[in-house]
Design a protein around this motif. Structure first.
Motif, PDB file in Angstrom:
ATOM      1  N   VAL A  50       0.838  -1.205   0.000  1.00 41.21           N
ATOM      2  CA  VAL A  50       0.000   0.000   0.000  1.00 41.21           C
ATOM      3  C   VAL A  50       0.870   1.251   0.000  1.00 41.21           C
ATOM      4  CG1 VAL A  50      -1.705   1.330   1.293  1.00 41.21           C
ATOM      5  CG2 VAL A  50      -1.949  -1.149   1.109  1.00 41.21           C
ATOM      6  N   LEU A  51       1.913   1.259   0.842  1.00 34.43           N
ATOM      7  CA  LEU A  51       2.798   2.424   0.904  1.00 34.43           C
ATOM      8  C   LEU A  51       3.605   2.576  -0.384  1.00 34.43           C
ATOM      9  CD1 LEU A  51       4.150   2.213   4.577  1.00 34.43           C
ATOM     10  CD2 LEU A  51       2.184   3.491   3.682  1.00 34.43           C
ATOM     11  N   ASP A  52       4.059   1.441  -0.954  1.00 33.09           N
ATOM     12  CA  ASP A  52       4.839   1.515  -2.195  1.00 33.09           C
ATOM     13  C   ASP A  52       4.018   2.112  -3.331  1.00 33.09           C
ATOM     14  OD1 ASP A  52       6.993   0.444  -0.917  1.00 33.09           O
ATOM     15  OD2 ASP A  52       6.666  -1.613  -1.628  1.00 33.09           O
ATOM     16  N   ALA A  53       2.699   1.897  -3.321  1.00 29.15           N
ATOM     17  CA  ALA A  53       1.849   2.442  -4.378  1.00 29.15           C
ATOM     18  C   ALA A  53       1.748   3.962  -4.301  1.00 29.15           C
ATOM     19  CB  ALA A  53       0.464   1.823  -4.294  1.00 29.15           C
ATOM     20  N   LEU A  54       2.049   4.551  -3.139  1.00 34.26           N
ATOM     21  CA  LEU A  54       1.939   5.994  -2.950  1.00 34.26           C
ATOM     22  C   LEU A  54       3.292   6.703  -2.958  1.00 34.26           C
ATOM     23  CD1 LEU A  54      -0.713   6.038  -0.071  1.00 34.26           C
ATOM     24  CD2 LEU A  54      -1.120   6.430  -2.501  1.00 34.26           C
ATOM     25  N   ILE A  55       4.392   5.934  -3.064  1.00 30.90           N
ATOM     26  CA  ILE A  55       5.717   6.540  -2.952  1.00 30.90           C
ATOM     27  C   ILE A  55       5.985   7.515  -4.098  1.00 30.90           C
ATOM     28  CG2 ILE A  55       8.190   6.078  -3.078  1.00 30.90           C
ATOM     29  CD1 ILE A  55       7.739   3.561  -1.495  1.00 30.90           C
ATOM     30  N   ALA A  56       5.724   7.078  -5.342  1.00 27.99           N
ATOM     31  CA  ALA A  56       6.067   7.903  -6.499  1.00 27.99           C
ATOM     32  C   ALA A  56       5.240   9.180  -6.553  1.00 27.99           C
ATOM     33  CB  ALA A  56       5.881   7.107  -7.786  1.00 27.99           C
ATOM     34  N   GLY A  57       4.050   9.172  -5.927  1.00 27.65           N
ATOM     35  CA  GLY A  57       3.197  10.341  -5.925  1.00 27.65           C
ATOM     36  C   GLY A  57       2.162  10.283  -7.035  1.00 27.65           C
ATOM     37  N   PRO A  58       1.104  11.042  -6.894  1.00 24.04           N
ATOM     38  CA  PRO A  58       0.833  11.903  -5.740  1.00 24.04           C
ATOM     39  C   PRO A  58       0.535  11.093  -4.491  1.00 24.04           C
ATOM     40  CG  PRO A  58      -1.058  11.851  -7.184  1.00 24.04           C
ATOM     41  CD  PRO A  58       0.026  11.112  -7.910  1.00 24.04           C
ATOM     42  N   PRO A  59       0.735  11.711  -3.319  1.00 26.15           N
ATOM     43  CA  PRO A  59       0.638  10.950  -2.064  1.00 26.15           C
ATOM     44  C   PRO A  59      -0.797  10.734  -1.587  1.00 26.15           C
ATOM     45  CG  PRO A  59       1.184  13.218  -1.581  1.00 26.15           C
ATOM     46  CD  PRO A  59       1.121  13.117  -3.085  1.00 26.15           C
ATOM     47  N   ILE A  60      -1.744  10.801  -2.502  1.00 30.95           N
ATOM     48  CA  ILE A  60      -3.163  10.665  -2.161  1.00 30.95           C
ATOM     49  C   ILE A  60      -3.683   9.360  -2.759  1.00 30.95           C
ATOM     50  CG2 ILE A  60      -5.461  11.669  -2.404  1.00 30.95           C
ATOM     51  CD1 ILE A  60      -3.668  13.254  -0.616  1.00 30.95           C
ATOM     52  N   GLY A  61      -4.425   8.596  -1.966  1.00 31.17           N
ATOM     53  CA  GLY A  61      -5.006   7.359  -2.447  1.00 31.17           C
ATOM     54  C   GLY A  61      -6.435   7.205  -1.963  1.00 31.17           C
TER      55      GLY A  61
END
Length: 747
Positions: free
Chosen positions: A158-169
């Motif tokens: 879950v965190l890896d999916a938000l690393i590249a940005g944007p930091p919103i999921g």
């Protein structure tokens, strides 16, 4: 502790302030009263946006890193900025970027404490560095690395999916405590925004990215793919294009002078008229649109003053036509360079799905000259003869140099500039020609170097032609002006280029005779200017047309027709195609007609006769079309803010320094006391003169306007104080009765 921006600016020397005003000319309009006003303007959001438009990729990344470090609120250390940027940005690149930002007063301070203007947060993306907001709790604790290492795989994904940005999921399972997203929310590694939206905190994103907290940064410009061409070939091709441009503009003036197109109700030029113009100019519609736009910008075209206006050549077009080749080209090339419009949009559709017409207001783009010069400046950085392989490669380089410039038309503007520059003669074979370099480097109104550069690439004008047996003449280069005009009168241009081909015909020879030339004049000119013997066929053509030309003479009666040959006149009267002219014989050799003279002659020519017009003295009268004209009305280009001159910049800096000095003197005066009568004023001034001290004076001038001045009194007497101004050093005389407040300035 880092000083405020106003104090940092006040501590800079005059050269630094002058450089700031050159980089940000909007700060000098109107001239700021002092450095305090300058600092206030430097932090305005709109001004910061304009200043950021000139920053390259690295400088924008540094600005973004400073915002991530909250340098708009507290001072940030240079080492922290370098850590956020990662290994892609070297120390030298960071220093260069900081220097560029400080030169624009967007950043100030030193290595121990860097500050950025608060408006910078509005310039960078909504999530600087593609990082979220700072968070408290576990995300801000020293145990964050260990907490991240102990995460189960499903939570780490879950965190890896938000690393590249944007930091919103967004996740529907955010409200479920047992889901991976729910457990991350409980651990403080995600922030809940609403029931389905979460945000990755800044500290978590930086920790997960490792040595590149802001991601990968393109710290070096992309390599520009080029090819080498002989510089002489580039310049020669550009010279040929310049000559072709002049020929087409001359043809445009002639065409629109005799058959002017109508101005559309919505403004601009109709599609049919553009197509007709393109056909007559022997180019495509895009080329025709550019030519008419440049001609309008050069004030060679304008709208007539009639209720239903037409597009007409202006009287300035006649003066332009009489100038030399180089001067005519410079006028057109400079008009194109400064054109605040985008001719490349012609033929597209606007936001309301309506077609965009040439010469319409829809084409106006005030920043077009700036973007055009950026493309040419990139070509000017290359050695002479070096061409870019593709417009896309040049566009990538420009996008790195100024990512905020260009907008959605950035790539098209690069391609349009290369295509338009090629037609104008500034660019050739995708390389910048020498006339283009001179044009780009020359100051406004400085045409000498540009004229010299074009003259160097054009072949020397020739004063001879090669007459050929097929009734053509070949000009092996540009003709001298006088010969070119005579040849265009007696022959038609068949093909243009490095060598122009002219073709003689019965109609072209008759055109020359109609203009007042005689058969002898034509033969003598060709014999004098031909490098080869005059072909017998051409001599026969001229003599045959001349023998028939003028046997019939027309005049105004409304029109009369006379001929020494009574039989010929009878033949004209009996001809069935002349009945509409209503000719009536009034003498054996004279007939009259109610038709205008020009209509009479055209009707006779249509019937196969060769009449000529004559004036009151019996000489040949030229009735050829001269073209309509309108008054020149140069449009006021609402372009980008012009660069201020060096003199103006120096004056603005001096004014700010004077304002600061006056403010300091006002503070040193403390609470200025009212001037209670002339005795108090006189005593204060005399004391200042004796002690060689300065005095702050509030006064009212002869128009009742209040002012203030800091003087070092030199003489006091006769109701006048004479002293040297502490701000500008000038000596002033001031009546004592006009002084309203006065105080000695504390040393």
């Amino acid at each position: 502790m880092t000083v405020p921006l106003v104090d940092w600016l006040r501590a800079q020397d005059d050269e630094t302030l002058a450089a700031l005003l050159r980089l940000r000319p909007d700060l000098a309009v109107p001239p700021p009263a002092d450095v305090t006003v300058l600092a206030t303007r430097a932090g305005i959001r709109a001004s910061v946006h304009r200043a950021s438009d000139d920053l390259d990729t690295v400088a924008l990344a540094v600005l973004e890193a400073l915002v991530v470090a909250d340098a708009d609120r507290v001072a940030a250390e240079r080492a922290e900025v370098a850590r956020l940027l990662g290994p892609d940005v070297t120390a030298a690149a960071l220093d260069a970027a900081l220097a560029a930002l400080q030169a624009r007063a967007l950043v100030w301070g030193d290595e121990a404490g860097l500050r950025v203007v608060p408006a910078a947060r509005d310039v960078v993306p909504a999530y600087p560095g593609n990082l979220g907001r700072r968070a408290g709790g576990p995300a801000a604790s020293s145990g964050l690395p260990g907490l991240l290492e102990g995460l189960p795989p499903e939570e780490r994904r879950v965190l890896d999916a938000l690393i590249a940005g944007p930091p919103i999921g967004r996740s529907r399972s955010a409200a479920e405590p047992d889901s991976p997203v729910g457990r991350l929310l409980d651990k403080g590694l995600l922030i809940r925004l609403d029931t389905e939206t979460v945000e990755l905190p800044q500290q978590v994103g930086i920790a997960l990215r490792g040595e590149r907290p802001m991601g990968r940064i393109e710290a070096t410009p992309p390599a520009l793919s080029t090819r080498e061409r002989p510089a002489s070939q580039v310049d020669g091709t550009a010279g040929g294009a310049a000559m072709e441009l002049l020929r087409r503009v001359e043809r445009l003036v002639e065409l629109w002078g005799t058959a002017p197109p109508t101005v559309l109700r919505s403004g601009g030029l109709g599609v049919r008229d553009l197509r007709r113009t393109a056909r007559e100019l022997e180019t495509d519609e895009a080329g025709a649109a550019l030519i008419v736009e440049v001609a309008l910008a050069a004030d060679l075209l304008g709208q007539s003053d009639s209720p239903n206006p037409d597009w007409l050549p202006t009287t300035a077009a006649d003066a332009w036509s009489a100038a030399g080749i180089e001067q005519r080209w410079v006028a057109l090339a400079r008009a194109w360079l400064e054109l605040p419009r985008l001719p490349g949009l012609v033929g597209r559709r606007d936001d309301a799905d309506r077609p965009i017409n040439a010469l319409s207001e829809t084409l106006r783009r005030p920043v077009a000259p700036r973007d055009r010069k950026r493309v040419l400046a990139a070509l000017a950085d290359l050695p002479p003869g070096t061409a870019v392989t593709t417009p896309e490669a040049l566009g990538d380089l420009l996008a790195w140099r100024a990512p905020r410039r260009g907008g959605r038309l950035r790539d098209e503007i690069v391609r349009w500039t290369l295509e338009e520059g090629t037609l104008i003669g500034v660019v050739a074979l995708d390389a910048l020609a020498e006339p283009g370099r001179a044009l780009l480097a020359a100051a406004p109104g400085e045409n000498g170097p540009v004229v010299a550069a074009l003259r160097a690439v054009l072949p020397e004008p020739v004063d001879t032609v090669l007459l050929q047996a097929d009734l053509t003449a070949v000009a092996p280069g540009p003709l001298v002006t006088a010969l070119a005009r005579e040849l265009q009168l007696m022959a038609d241009v068949e093909s243009a280029g490095g060598a122009t081909v002219y073709r003689f015909s019965e109609a072209s020879v008759r055109r020359a005779l109609d203009s007042g030339r005689s058969v002898t004049d034509l033969k003598e000119l060709l014999e004098a200017k031909s490098s080869t013997p005059v072909p017998q066929a051409l001599t026969y053509l001229i003599e045959d047309v001349g023998r028939r030309h003028g046997r019939l003479r027309g005049g105004v009666a409304s029109a009369f027709l006379r001929s020494d040959d009574e039989v010929l006149l009878s033949e004209v009267l009996a001809h069935p195609e002349t009945a509409a002219l209503e000719l009536r014989r009034i003498a054996p050799t004279v007939a009259v007609s109610p038709a205008p003279l020009a209509e009479l002659l055209d009707g006779l020519r249509a019937a196969g006769f060769s009449p000529a017009a004559e004036d009151a003295s019996g000489g040949v009268l030229d009735l050829g079309p001269r073209g309509a004209r309108t008054d020149p009305r140069r449009p006021r280009n609402r372009s980008v803010l012009a660069d201020p001159s060096e003199e103006r910049i120096d004056a603005v800096v001096a004014k700010m320094r004077a304002g600061d000095a006056l403010a300091a003197a006002r503070r040193g005066a403390g609470n200025a006391l009212p001037a209670n009568g002339s005795s108090h004023t006189l005593a204060t001034l005399q004391e200042a003169a004796r002690a060689q001290r300065q005095v702050w004076i509030g006064y009212v001038d002869g128009h009742g306007v209040q002012g203030e001045r800091v003087l070092a009194p030199l003489t006091v007497g006769g109701g006048i104080v004479e002293g040297r101004d502490a701000v500008d050093g000038e000596v002033y005389r001031l009546p004592l009765h006009r002084i309203t407040r006065i105080a000695l300035i504390e040393s």
